[in-house]
Design an enzyme around this catalytic site. Structure first.
Site, PDB file in Angstrom:
ATOM      1  N   LEU A   1      38.919  52.087  43.421  1.00 17.58           N
ATOM      2  CA  LEU A   1      37.650  52.094  42.700  1.00 17.58           C
ATOM      3  C   LEU A   1      37.565  53.155  41.614  1.00 17.58           C
ATOM      4  O   LEU A   1      36.653  53.106  40.778  1.00 17.58           O
ATOM      5  CB  LEU A   1      36.485  52.327  43.679  1.00 17.58           C
ATOM      6  CG  LEU A   1      35.968  51.141  44.485  1.00 17.58           C
ATOM      7  CD1 LEU A   1      37.013  50.611  45.461  1.00 17.58           C
ATOM      8  CD2 LEU A   1      34.714  51.537  45.256  1.00 17.58           C
TER       9      LEU A   1
ATOM     10  N   TYR B   1      36.013  51.994  27.258  1.00 20.52           N
ATOM     11  CA  TYR B   1      35.900  51.556  28.651  1.00 20.52           C
ATOM     12  C   TYR B   1      36.315  50.104  28.795  1.00 20.52           C
ATOM     13  O   TYR B   1      37.115  49.747  29.684  1.00 20.52           O
ATOM     14  CB  TYR B   1      34.473  51.749  29.153  1.00 20.52           C
ATOM     15  CG  TYR B   1      34.272  51.271  30.578  1.00 20.52           C
ATOM     16  CD1 TYR B   1      34.849  51.961  31.639  1.00 20.52           C
ATOM     17  CD2 TYR B   1      33.505  50.142  30.864  1.00 20.52           C
ATOM     18  CE1 TYR B   1      34.674  51.532  32.950  1.00 20.52           C
ATOM     19  CE2 TYR B   1      33.322  49.711  32.169  1.00 20.52           C
ATOM     20  CZ  TYR B   1      33.911  50.406  33.206  1.00 20.52           C
ATOM     21  OH  TYR B   1      33.732  49.973  34.501  1.00 20.52           O
TER      22      TYR B   1
END
Length: 326
Positions: A69, A138
């Site tokens: 994660l 991102y």
């Protein structure tokens, strides 16, 4: 079963750890921060750097499933740290999992790995990917991270990829609420008098993302992507829902998106001086696209069933009250 979670102290990580413990698993919780919310005896906390192959191999000893994660979320156009963590970090963790004989690997990517400006009205797993150099780092790094993972899959790692939409909901704690949770809390406290109208985004409950990742570990096909969506929300109406649920009035004034576009050349440099990326071209992009997200693949193949936005609003406000954050 013994499983490992990288980024276990984060917003999604903490909720995933809670669900895994609830399902009876022994969890190796990997993070580099002290925010270790779970105190269950079934959780072993490991302070380790995901860029350190030896540390990852040590952490993965006797682990059957790894949930990766760790990511740097930013709206900036360029960020070398985010790029490295979101690409090299994936490669290092995946390679260590393969070296340790991990049976299953689930990578948490993002809907931002898909080019929302190129998807038309509906975004699905067939949507073009985020390769345009003019979109935020991102978005590009999450797609590049998936490509790094696929190299390890080609070498034998049994891995699948989950792409959640806008994650929000309980549980989350001050002082660092997620962006969406911070906005929802402000609206619930009556502190958002105006907001951009006519724009929306697919919002998914963090508990559903955690459940979707567990389903992906159990049923996901090797190398496949699964969009974990929730419900498309008109953002100003979503904030009004949060306010009403808390007994307050939400944003009364809806501003056209053109108003934000008009002030962007002035507002973005000011925000940059205060190290903020909230008012930026990158933040505006998803609002301009406002795609519907098709998560039917996850529903059909994994049995993924997200809760309604109405239920998430009610649960989030109740959580804020019960945890003393309202």
């Amino acid at each position: 079963m013994k499983v490992a979670v990288t980024g276990a102290a984060g917003f999604v990580g903490a909720n995933l750890v809670d669900q895994l413990v609830g399902d009876g698993h022994e969890v190796v919780a990997i993070d580099r921060v002290a925010n270790q919310r779970s105190t269950s005896s079934a959780v072993t906390w490991v302070n380790a750097d995901i860029l350190d192959p030896n540390a990852m191999r040590t952490a993965f000893a006797d682990v059957e499933t790894v949930y990766h994660l760790v990511a740097v979320v930013t709206l900036r156009m360029q960020d070398p740290v985010a790029w490295r963590i979101n690409t090299e970090g994936v490669a290092t963790v995946a390679r260590a999992a393969l070296d340790c004989g991990v049976r299953r690997f689930v990578h948490l990517s993002s809907v931002h790995a898909f080019d929302q400006a190129q998807c038309g009205k509906v975004l699905s797993e067939a949507t073009p990917r985020s390769i345009d150099p003019e979109i935020p780092v991102y978005d590009r790094s999450k797609w590049a991270g998936e490509q790094e993972l696929r190299k390890v899959i080609d070498d034998g790692l049994d891995a699948t990829i989950c792409n959640p939409t806008g994650i929000w909901g309980p549980a989350d704690y001050l002082p660092r609420l997620s962006r969406l949770n911070g906005l929802a809390r402000s609206a619930a406290k009556g502190r958002v008098p105006a907001f951009i109208s006519g724009v929306g985004f697919d919002l998914v409950d963090v508990r559903d993302v955690a459940a979707g990742m567990i389903l992906a570990a159990e049923k996901g096909r090797t190398g496949e992507n699964y969009l974990l969506g929730g419900e498309f929300a008109n953002l100003i109406e979503w904030m009004r829902q949060c306010a009403r649920s808390a007994g307050r009035r939400g944003p009364l004034l809806g501003l056209p998106l053109s108003a934000l576009e008009a002030v962007m050349p002035i507002a973005e440099p000011i925000g940059a001086k205060f190290n903020s990326d909230i008012i930026s071209k990158a933040a505006l992009g998803p609002l301009l696209a406002s795609p519907l997200v098709d998560h039917s693949k996850a529903a059909n193949e994994l049995g993924y069933t997200p809760r309604t936005l109405e239920r998430s609003v009610r649960d989030f406000i109740s959580f804020l009250v019960e945890s003393g954050q309202m």
